[in-house]
Design a protein around this motif. Sequence first.
Motif, PDB file in Angstrom:
ATOM      1  N   TRP A  97      26.277 -37.365  17.060  1.00  0.00           N
ATOM      2  CA  TRP A  97      26.387 -35.355  18.200  1.00  0.00           C
ATOM      3  C   TRP A  97      27.846 -34.830  17.422  1.00  0.00           C
ATOM      4  O   TRP A  97      27.342 -33.657  17.999  1.00  0.00           O
ATOM      5  CB  TRP A  97      28.300 -36.815  18.820  1.00  0.00           C
ATOM      6  CG  TRP A  97      27.608 -36.071  20.333  1.00  0.00           C
ATOM      7  CD1 TRP A  97      27.076 -35.551  21.280  1.00  0.00           C
ATOM      8  CD2 TRP A  97      28.983 -34.285  20.294  1.00  0.00           C
ATOM      9  NE1 TRP A  97      28.372 -34.809  22.501  1.00  0.00           N
ATOM     10  CE2 TRP A  97      29.382 -34.298  21.278  1.00  0.00           C
ATOM     11  CE3 TRP A  97      30.855 -34.341  19.214  1.00  0.00           C
ATOM     12  CZ2 TRP A  97      30.076 -32.934  21.405  1.00  0.00           C
ATOM     13  CZ3 TRP A  97      31.339 -33.689  20.561  1.00  0.00           C
ATOM     14  CH2 TRP A  97      31.711 -33.232  20.641  1.00  0.00           C
ATOM     15  N   LEU A  98      28.347 -35.482  16.455  1.00  0.00           N
ATOM     16  CA  LEU A  98      29.132 -34.334  15.676  1.00  0.00           C
ATOM     17  C   LEU A  98      28.096 -33.403  14.748  1.00  0.00           C
ATOM     18  O   LEU A  98      28.192 -32.335  14.221  1.00  0.00           O
ATOM     19  CB  LEU A  98      30.571 -34.706  15.011  1.00  0.00           C
ATOM     20  CG  LEU A  98      31.471 -35.345  15.211  1.00  0.00           C
ATOM     21  CD1 LEU A  98      31.932 -36.199  14.642  1.00  0.00           C
ATOM     22  CD2 LEU A  98      32.265 -34.397  15.813  1.00  0.00           C
ATOM     23  N   ASP A  99      27.128 -34.225  14.109  1.00  0.00           N
ATOM     24  CA  ASP A  99      25.862 -33.175  13.409  1.00  0.00           C
ATOM     25  C   ASP A  99      25.657 -31.741  14.032  1.00  0.00           C
ATOM     26  O   ASP A  99      25.317 -31.053  13.459  1.00  0.00           O
ATOM     27  CB  ASP A  99      25.432 -34.190  12.906  1.00  0.00           C
ATOM     28  CG  ASP A  99      25.266 -35.253  11.883  1.00  0.00           C
ATOM     29  OD1 ASP A  99      26.639 -34.823  11.367  1.00  0.00           O
ATOM     30  OD2 ASP A  99      25.240 -35.998  11.635  1.00  0.00           O
ATOM     31  N   GLU A 100      25.309 -32.250  15.025  1.00  0.00           N
ATOM     32  CA  GLU A 100      24.674 -31.672  16.472  1.00  0.00           C
ATOM     33  C   GLU A 100      25.898 -30.668  16.551  1.00  0.00           C
ATOM     34  O   GLU A 100      25.081 -29.174  16.940  1.00  0.00           O
ATOM     35  CB  GLU A 100      24.041 -32.697  17.395  1.00  0.00           C
ATOM     36  CG  GLU A 100      22.530 -32.935  17.542  1.00  0.00           C
ATOM     37  CD  GLU A 100      21.782 -32.976  16.868  1.00  0.00           C
ATOM     38  OE1 GLU A 100      20.702 -31.544  17.165  1.00  0.00           O
ATOM     39  OE2 GLU A 100      20.847 -33.223  15.473  1.00  0.00           O
ATOM     40  N   ALA A 101      26.624 -30.887  17.065  1.00  0.00           N
ATOM     41  CA  ALA A 101      28.087 -29.969  17.476  1.00  0.00           C
ATOM     42  C   ALA A 101      28.031 -29.229  16.420  1.00  0.00           C
ATOM     43  O   ALA A 101      28.212 -27.535  16.155  1.00  0.00           O
ATOM     44  CB  ALA A 101      29.027 -30.676  18.085  1.00  0.00           C
ATOM     45  N   SER A 102      28.155 -29.353  14.752  1.00  0.00           N
ATOM     46  CA  SER A 102      28.418 -27.788  13.993  1.00  0.00           C
ATOM     47  C   SER A 102      27.549 -27.436  13.862  1.00  0.00           C
ATOM     48  O   SER A 102      27.999 -26.440  13.412  1.00  0.00           O
ATOM     49  CB  SER A 102      28.202 -28.898  12.621  1.00  0.00           C
ATOM     50  OG  SER A 102      26.740 -29.537  12.706  1.00  0.00           O
ATOM     51  N   VAL A 103      26.731 -27.534  14.527  1.00  0.00           N
ATOM     52  CA  VAL A 103      25.487 -25.593  15.246  1.00  0.00           C
ATOM     53  C   VAL A 103      26.446 -24.581  15.414  1.00  0.00           C
ATOM     54  O   VAL A 103      26.556 -23.668  15.710  1.00  0.00           O
ATOM     55  CB  VAL A 103      24.623 -26.273  15.374  1.00  0.00           C
ATOM     56  CG1 VAL A 103      23.484 -24.542  16.082  1.00  0.00           C
ATOM     57  CG2 VAL A 103      23.327 -26.841  14.608  1.00  0.00           C
ATOM     58  N   TYR A 104      27.425 -24.935  16.148  1.00  0.00           N
ATOM     59  CA  TYR A 104      28.421 -24.196  17.042  1.00  0.00           C
ATOM     60  C   TYR A 104      30.246 -24.048  16.842  1.00  0.00           C
ATOM     61  O   TYR A 104      30.059 -23.428  16.903  1.00  0.00           O
ATOM     62  CB  TYR A 104      28.642 -24.890  18.848  1.00  0.00           C
ATOM     63  CG  TYR A 104      27.286 -25.280  19.346  1.00  0.00           C
ATOM     64  CD1 TYR A 104      26.257 -24.177  19.941  1.00  0.00           C
ATOM     65  CD2 TYR A 104      26.612 -26.128  19.947  1.00  0.00           C
ATOM     66  CE1 TYR A 104      25.525 -24.492  20.648  1.00  0.00           C
ATOM     67  CE2 TYR A 104      25.818 -26.956  20.209  1.00  0.00           C
ATOM     68  CZ  TYR A 104      25.039 -26.003  20.957  1.00  0.00           C
ATOM     69  OH  TYR A 104      24.056 -26.318  21.307  1.00  0.00           O
ATOM     70  N   GLY A 105      30.332 -24.290  15.810  1.00  0.00           N
ATOM     71  CA  GLY A 105      31.779 -24.566  15.074  1.00  0.00           C
ATOM     72  C   GLY A 105      32.618 -24.831  16.061  1.00  0.00           C
ATOM     73  O   GLY A 105      32.202 -25.839  16.886  1.00  0.00           O
ATOM     74  N   GLY A 106      33.702 -24.553  15.656  1.00  0.00           N
ATOM     75  CA  GLY A 106      34.296 -25.466  16.072  1.00  0.00           C
ATOM     76  C   GLY A 106      35.554 -26.365  15.982  1.00  0.00           C
ATOM     77  O   GLY A 106      35.407 -27.379  15.047  1.00  0.00           O
ATOM     78  N   LYS A 107      37.075 -26.738  16.922  1.00  0.00           N
ATOM     79  CA  LYS A 107      37.714 -27.608  16.329  1.00  0.00           C
ATOM     80  C   LYS A 107      37.338 -28.866  17.256  1.00  0.00           C
ATOM     81  O   LYS A 107      37.512 -28.122  18.863  1.00  0.00           O
ATOM     82  CB  LYS A 107      38.980 -26.911  16.321  1.00  0.00           C
ATOM     83  CG  LYS A 107      39.464 -26.370  14.957  1.00  0.00           C
ATOM     84  CD  LYS A 107      40.625 -25.814  14.828  1.00  0.00           C
ATOM     85  CE  LYS A 107      41.588 -25.087  13.378  1.00  0.00           C
ATOM     86  NZ  LYS A 107      42.681 -24.937  13.487  1.00  0.00           N
TER      87      LYS A 107
END
Length: 147
Positions: A97-107
Motif C-alpha cells: 500500500w505504501l509503495d503504491e501511495a508513493s506515486v501520490y507523495g505526501g506524509k
Amino acid sequence: MSVRRAAAAGGLLVLPLVTACGGGADRAAGDGRPSQVSAAPAAGVVAPAKVEVIAGLTGCKAKIRVDADELRQGLCHTEKADYLITTFPEERFKQTWLDEASVYGGKYLVGSRWVVSAKPEMLESFRARLGGTVQQLRGMGPTPGTP
C-alpha cells in the motif's frame, strides 16, 4: 476484476484527495526518512489494531469504506479535518500500500500494520497518541519551484 482488487483499488483512489491537503511544500523538503518513533502511551493498544480502535484514540468514529482481505479503511470526519485510517492483516500488505501511495507523495503516520492519512499538521498530534513514525513519500512529477 475481483471484489478484493476493486476494494483495494478503491482505497488507493482516495489517496489523491487526502494527500492533496498537504500542499507541495512538504514534498520539496522531504528526504524520505521517517521521523523518530514515538512511544505513545496508547501505542501498545494500537500495534496492530482495528480501524475502530485507532479512530477512537484519535477522537472519532470511523465510517468503514473498504473491508477487504488485504485491508480495512475507515473515514474519520472531524471539525478539524477528514482523515483515513487503514489497517492491514499482514505487514506485507501495508508495504505494498505504501509503495503504491508513493506515486501520490505526501506524509503519512505509519505504525505496525496501520497507516493514518491526514493533513501533515495533524500527524504529530496523532503520533503523540498512537505512536508510529511520520513518513514522507515522494510523489511523481516535478517538485515545487522546478520547471
